[in-house]
Design a protein around this motif. Structure first.
Motif, short mmCIF file in Angstrom:
data_model
loop_
_atom_site.label_atom_id
_atom_site.label_comp_id
_atom_site.label_asym_id
_atom_site.label_seq_id
_atom_site.Cartn_x
_atom_site.Cartn_y
_atom_site.Cartn_z
N ILE A 224 0.81 -1.21 0.00
CA ILE A 224 0.00 0.00 0.00
C ILE A 224 0.85 1.28 0.00
O ILE A 224 0.61 2.18 -0.81
N PRO A 225 1.86 1.42 0.89
CA PRO A 225 2.64 2.68 0.83
C PRO A 225 3.33 2.90 -0.51
O PRO A 225 3.32 4.02 -1.03
N LEU A 226 3.91 1.83 -1.09
CA LEU A 226 4.57 1.98 -2.38
C LEU A 226 3.55 2.30 -3.47
O LEU A 226 3.82 3.14 -4.34
N TYR A 227 2.40 1.66 -3.44
CA TYR A 227 1.36 1.92 -4.43
C TYR A 227 0.96 3.40 -4.40
O TYR A 227 0.86 4.04 -5.45
N GLU A 228 0.75 3.92 -3.21
CA GLU A 228 0.32 5.31 -3.10
C GLU A 228 1.39 6.28 -3.58
O GLU A 228 1.09 7.30 -4.23
#
Length: 329
Positions: free
Chosen positions: A94-98
């Motif tokens: 999730i953090p990398l996706y965002e």
């Protein structure tokens, strides 16, 4: 013999032709998405693969700290990457996706089970290379990910659903504590957290033990008679079960407060999203039925949803109330 030499030459020619065909086929597939990268997400680090011709070190490892994720995005931009495929591993993606989404990359979230059915690819390095290759030839199917503006709303609704589940568990534990004391309140009232049930629970936790005094708290809408309540509230009070009842009742009240706070966030976000949309051309229809679902949000859901859907009202469909319509949206 001449025929053996001819046969050998023929076999060699076939091999050269097959290799040439494979090279041509490979180059043909690479042109489908030449700017693709693959990321294998982990708890401590992410392995990233870019096209081999884009960097002398086409596979790199990055830690999962925010500064390292920013460096990862910078490296992808330097390599001319435009689309990135990553596995939906736990919540580590999730953090990398965002970050990648904010930086303008097209991010394809892939179900890990769809790409792990290939033998011989056991390391993280090979996994990210395999993702990059599959993505470059357009063989990966993206999982659903809502628009960035809708992600907070979905997170609030998921948190609310978790709180309601925990609230229900506390009610069941209160009922268990009452049953262990042979206080069969749940038999004579439909809901021990209703008006009558809550008054009786407050009285028990305040020290009342006389069933006649407890039955006085009967609400006028309660179907059980005074005598039935007296019979159900005649039990064997024990300190360990009263302790469990008290703790679970306190937790029940706490979860009610958390649900109310979550509802306030959902209401504010819904109104913000609705204010960004043009007003619908059709008027909001009359409610089909009064909502009766317990623990449903108490604020107005239909009005902002009517704006967000461009004039549709899903709660007009049978078996779909405003809360269910909100979850669908």
């Amino acid at each position: 013999p001449l025929w053996e030499k001819a046969d050998m030459n023929h076999n060699q020619q076939r091999k050269r032709t097959a290799k040439s065909a494979r090279r041509e086929s490979s180059s043909l597939f690479e042109r489908i998405q030449p700017d693709a990268a693959g990321v294998d997400c982990g708890q401590r680090s992410h392995f990233v693969a870019v096209p081999p011709e884009r960097d002398p070190e086409p596979v790199r490892e990055f830690r999962t700290f925010t500064a390292d994720l920013q460096r990862l995005a910078d490296w992808l931009a330097q390599c001319g990457v435009k689309t990135v495929a990553m596995e939906s591993t736990g919540v580590y993606w999730i953090p990398l996706y965002e970050i990648l989404e904010q930086r303008g990359f097209e991010v394809v979230l892939v179900n890990a089970r769809h790409v792990h059915n290939v033998r011989g690819r056991k390391s993280d390095v090979k996994d990210c290379e395999w993702l990059q290759q599959l993505h470059s030839v357009g063989l990966l199917r993206a999982s659903f990910r809502p628009a960035a503006a809708m992600v907070p709303l979905r997170s609030y609704l998921r948190q609310r659903a978790i709180l309601v589940e925990e609230l229900t568990a506390r009610i069941q534990r209160m009922q268990k504590a009452l049953t262990e004391m042979n206080l069969m309140l749940h038999i004579v009232v439909s809901d021990i957290t209703g008006v009558t049930g809550l008054k009786i629970l407050h009285a028990i936790l305040a020290g009342a033990r006389d069933p006649q005094r407890l039955a006085v708290h009967r609400d006028g809408r309660c179907h059980a008679s005074h005598q039935e309540l007296v019979a159900a509230l005649t039990g064997n009070y024990r300190e360990e079960h009263l302790f469990s009842l008290r703790q679970n009742f306190t937790a029940y009240q706490f979860h009610l407060q958390q649900i109310a706070e979550c509802d306030a966030e959902i209401e504010a976000l819904l109104n913000t999203l609705a204010a960004q949309q043009p007003p619908p051309s059709t008027a909001l229809p009359t409610p089909r039925a009064k909502p009766t679902k317990k623990h449903a949000p108490a604020f107005d859901i239909r009005t902002p949803l009517h704006v967000l859907t461009g004039g549709a009202d899903l709660s007009q469909i049978h078996s779909i109330g405003p809360h269910a319509a909100l979850q669908l949206i």
